[in-house]
Design a protein around this motif. Structure first.
Motif, PDB file in Angstrom:
ATOM      1  N   PRO A 158      24.301  -0.258  -0.731  1.00 31.58           N
ATOM      2  CA  PRO A 158      23.617  -1.528  -0.467  1.00 31.58           C
ATOM      3  C   PRO A 158      23.725  -2.043   0.964  1.00 31.58           C
ATOM      4  N   ASP A 159      24.584  -1.465   1.783  1.00 35.09           N
ATOM      5  CA  ASP A 159      24.744  -1.993   3.145  1.00 35.09           C
ATOM      6  C   ASP A 159      23.988  -1.189   4.195  1.00 35.09           C
ATOM      7  N   PHE A 160      23.443  -0.048   3.827  1.00 35.27           N
ATOM      8  CA  PHE A 160      22.912   0.867   4.842  1.00 35.27           C
ATOM      9  C   PHE A 160      21.770   0.262   5.643  1.00 35.27           C
ATOM     10  N   PHE A 161      20.899  -0.488   4.999  1.00 33.00           N
ATOM     11  CA  PHE A 161      19.736  -1.032   5.688  1.00 33.00           C
ATOM     12  C   PHE A 161      19.903  -2.509   6.082  1.00 33.00           C
ATOM     13  N   ARG A 162      21.102  -3.022   6.036  1.00 32.24           N
ATOM     14  CA  ARG A 162      21.305  -4.397   6.434  1.00 32.24           C
ATOM     15  C   ARG A 162      21.260  -4.553   7.949  1.00 32.24           C
ATOM     16  N   LEU A 163      20.644  -5.655   8.417  1.00 30.03           N
ATOM     17  CA  LEU A 163      20.700  -6.051   9.821  1.00 30.03           C
ATOM     18  C   LEU A 163      21.557  -7.302   9.934  1.00 30.03           C
ATOM     19  N   ARG A 164      22.391  -7.330  10.954  1.00 28.45           N
ATOM     20  CA  ARG A 164      23.236  -8.486  11.219  1.00 28.45           C
ATOM     21  C   ARG A 164      23.103  -8.880  12.685  1.00 28.45           C
ATOM     22  N   TYR A 165      23.389 -10.138  12.964  1.00 28.43           N
ATOM     23  CA  TYR A 165      23.314 -10.616  14.336  1.00 28.43           C
ATOM     24  C   TYR A 165      24.547 -11.444  14.670  1.00 28.43           C
ATOM     25  N   GLN A 166      24.850 -11.478  15.950  1.00 28.13           N
ATOM     26  CA  GLN A 166      26.044 -12.170  16.446  1.00 28.13           C
ATOM     27  C   GLN A 166      25.700 -12.903  17.732  1.00 28.13           C
ATOM     28  N   ALA A 167      25.995 -14.182  17.763  1.00 30.23           N
ATOM     29  CA  ALA A 167      25.764 -14.998  18.963  1.00 30.23           C
ATOM     30  C   ALA A 167      27.116 -15.451  19.497  1.00 30.23           C
ATOM     31  N   ARG A 168      27.330 -15.166  20.758  1.00 33.96           N
ATOM     32  CA  ARG A 168      28.527 -15.654  21.429  1.00 33.96           C
ATOM     33  C   ARG A 168      28.151 -16.025  22.843  1.00 33.96           C
ATOM     34  N   ARG A 194       0.786  -1.235   0.000  1.00 38.98           N
ATOM     35  CA  ARG A 194       0.000   0.000   0.000  1.00 38.98           C
ATOM     36  C   ARG A 194       0.816   1.283   0.000  1.00 38.98           C
ATOM     37  N   ALA A 195       2.129   1.183   0.157  1.00 40.06           N
ATOM     38  CA  ALA A 195       2.908   2.400   0.354  1.00 40.06           C
ATOM     39  C   ALA A 195       4.254   2.319  -0.359  1.00 40.06           C
ATOM     40  N   GLN A 196       4.826   3.484  -0.576  1.00 37.31           N
ATOM     41  CA  GLN A 196       6.220   3.583  -0.985  1.00 37.31           C
ATOM     42  C   GLN A 196       7.073   3.507   0.275  1.00 37.31           C
ATOM     43  N   PHE A 197       8.191   2.806   0.219  1.00 42.27           N
ATOM     44  CA  PHE A 197       9.004   2.686   1.424  1.00 42.27           C
ATOM     45  C   PHE A 197      10.483   2.570   1.073  1.00 42.27           C
ATOM     46  N   ALA A 198      11.312   2.905   2.058  1.00 46.89           N
ATOM     47  CA  ALA A 198      12.754   2.718   1.933  1.00 46.89           C
ATOM     48  C   ALA A 198      13.183   1.452   2.660  1.00 46.89           C
ATOM     49  N   SER A 199      12.747   1.315   3.906  1.00 50.64           N
ATOM     50  CA  SER A 199      13.101   0.143   4.707  1.00 50.64           C
ATOM     51  C   SER A 199      11.999  -0.116   5.721  1.00 50.64           C
ATOM     52  N   LEU A 200      11.768  -1.400   5.989  1.00 49.11           N
ATOM     53  CA  LEU A 200      10.817  -1.821   7.013  1.00 49.11           C
ATOM     54  C   LEU A 200      11.531  -2.540   8.156  1.00 49.11           C
ATOM     55  N   ASN A 201      12.836  -2.329   8.281  1.00 45.93           N
ATOM     56  CA  ASN A 201      13.586  -2.939   9.375  1.00 45.93           C
ATOM     57  C   ASN A 201      12.980  -2.541  10.719  1.00 45.93           C
ATOM     58  N   CYS A 202      12.878  -3.509  11.615  1.00 47.71           N
ATOM     59  CA  CYS A 202      12.317  -3.186  12.928  1.00 47.71           C
ATOM     60  C   CYS A 202      12.756  -4.213  13.959  1.00 47.71           C
ATOM     61  N   TYR A 226      13.064  -7.849  12.075  1.00 49.30           N
ATOM     62  CA  TYR A 226      12.617  -8.065  10.698  1.00 49.30           C
ATOM     63  C   TYR A 226      13.433  -7.162   9.788  1.00 49.30           C
ATOM     64  N   SER A 227      13.787  -7.688   8.602  1.00 47.66           N
ATOM     65  CA  SER A 227      14.646  -6.947   7.690  1.00 47.66           C
ATOM     66  C   SER A 227      14.020  -6.889   6.302  1.00 47.66           C
ATOM     67  N   GLU A 228      13.901  -5.669   5.762  1.00 48.29           N
ATOM     68  CA  GLU A 228      13.451  -5.503   4.387  1.00 48.29           C
ATOM     69  C   GLU A 228      13.815  -4.112   3.897  1.00 48.29           C
ATOM     70  N   GLU A 229      14.323  -4.060   2.672  1.00 49.73           N
ATOM     71  CA  GLU A 229      14.714  -2.796   2.042  1.00 49.73           C
ATOM     72  C   GLU A 229      14.098  -2.720   0.657  1.00 49.73           C
ATOM     73  N   ASN A 230      13.797  -1.508   0.229  1.00 50.86           N
ATOM     74  CA  ASN A 230      13.456  -1.249  -1.163  1.00 50.86           C
ATOM     75  C   ASN A 230      14.695  -0.687  -1.848  1.00 50.86           C
ATOM     76  N   PRO A 231      15.408  -1.499  -2.633  1.00 49.35           N
ATOM     77  CA  PRO A 231      16.665  -1.016  -3.218  1.00 49.35           C
ATOM     78  C   PRO A 231      16.491   0.099  -4.229  1.00 49.35           C
ATOM     79  N   ASP A 232      15.258   0.311  -4.684  1.00 46.17           N
ATOM     80  CA  ASP A 232      15.004   1.374  -5.649  1.00 46.17           C
ATOM     81  C   ASP A 232      14.656   2.707  -4.999  1.00 46.17           C
TER      82      ASP A 232
END
Length: 258
Positions: free
Chosen positions: A197-207, A163-171, A182-188
């Motif tokens: 391409p890395d600005f909206f990336r989410l990463r995780y680390q388990a130690r 329903r909308a234009q978006f840049a990122s739905l990361n939350c 949750y991770s999602e980007e609109n690359p356009d």
């Protein structure tokens, strides 16, 4: 645009100690993401504490005090860069909370009212601020009436995508049981093209004893113990045992209305 950081540990610990290696680079990002900060953290007494300020984190004595004073096993942190036209006020500062839930978003969608018809009317009437991000949270809350957090996040994102234009739905969503991402980007989108391409990336680390999930910019790189959260997937970190899992919600891959 904003920055996100979430953490779950095996036992309640001061955030300043839990995140000792990440606080400096994360706080440094507030020189650009300078329109406020927020922290939601579970306290040992079982209460969810939410602290916010409209000052940049690096210039806010309350930010350092919150990290030093929060003893918790699960927390999310947010640095805000306000979308154009949205005021820098406490009511627009993340995380948004409702009972035992806290939510923070990195990105934007437009128009702000794009999903209003999908939000429970009582929830919409109780909205505090003007942001698309709060509307996102309210749609997640509406979905949670009938769905678990994994499905609610992915399907709420699909609702926005339809329903909308978006840049990122990361939350990030913090509940009594787990921390979800949750991770999602609109690359356009203009932001994605400008930021790369890395600005909206989410990463995780388990130690041992700690799992973190973070936006780019604090040294989280592929490899070096960090794993990339694929787009349109939900990361789940359980508070009880630090079990980490990722979920693909097939009904949300193309979009889901209603």
């Amino acid at each position: 645009m904003c920055r996100l950081l979430g953490v779950v540990t095996h036992a309640p610990t001061r955030l300043a100690d839990t995140l000792t290696d990440l606080i400096e680079p994360f706080t440094g990002l507030s020189r650009e993401h300078c329109d406020g900060w927020g922290v939601a953290a579970w306290q040992p007494d079982g209460e969810l504490a939410v602290s916010k300020d409209v000052l940049p984190a690096h210039a806010s004595p309350a930010f350092a005090a919150t990290l030093a004073g929060s003893v918790t096993d699960a927390a999310l942190l947010h640095l805000r860069m306000a979308s154009p036209g949205l005021p820098t006020e406490p009511r627009n500062t993340h995380p948004f909370s409702a009972g035992a839930l806290a939510f923070a978003h990195n990105g934007y969608f437009a128009p702000v009212e794009a999903i209003d018809e999908l939000i429970d009317p009582d929830l919409l009437a109780g909205a505090d601020g003007d942001t698309d991000s709060e509307r996102y949270f309210l749609r997640v809350l509406t979905r949670l009436h009938d769905e678990d957090p994994v499905d609610a996040l992915a399907l709420a994102a699909a609702d926005i995508r339809e329903r909308a234009q978006f840049a990122s739905l990361n939350c990030l969503l913090l509940t009594q049981d787990a921390l979800y991402a949750y991770s999602e980007e609109n690359p356009d989108s203009e932001v994605s093209r400008r930021r790369g391409p890395d600005f909206f990336r989410l990463r995780y680390q388990a130690r041992a004893g700690r799992v973190v999930v973070a936006s780019s910019g604090i040294g989280a790189q592929d490899g070096d113990g960090w794993s990339l959260l694929p787009y349109r997937q939900v990361l789940e970190i359980r508070r009880s045992d630090l079990r980490v899992s990722t979920h693909l919600v097939r009904g949300a891959l193309v979009g889901a209305g209603g």
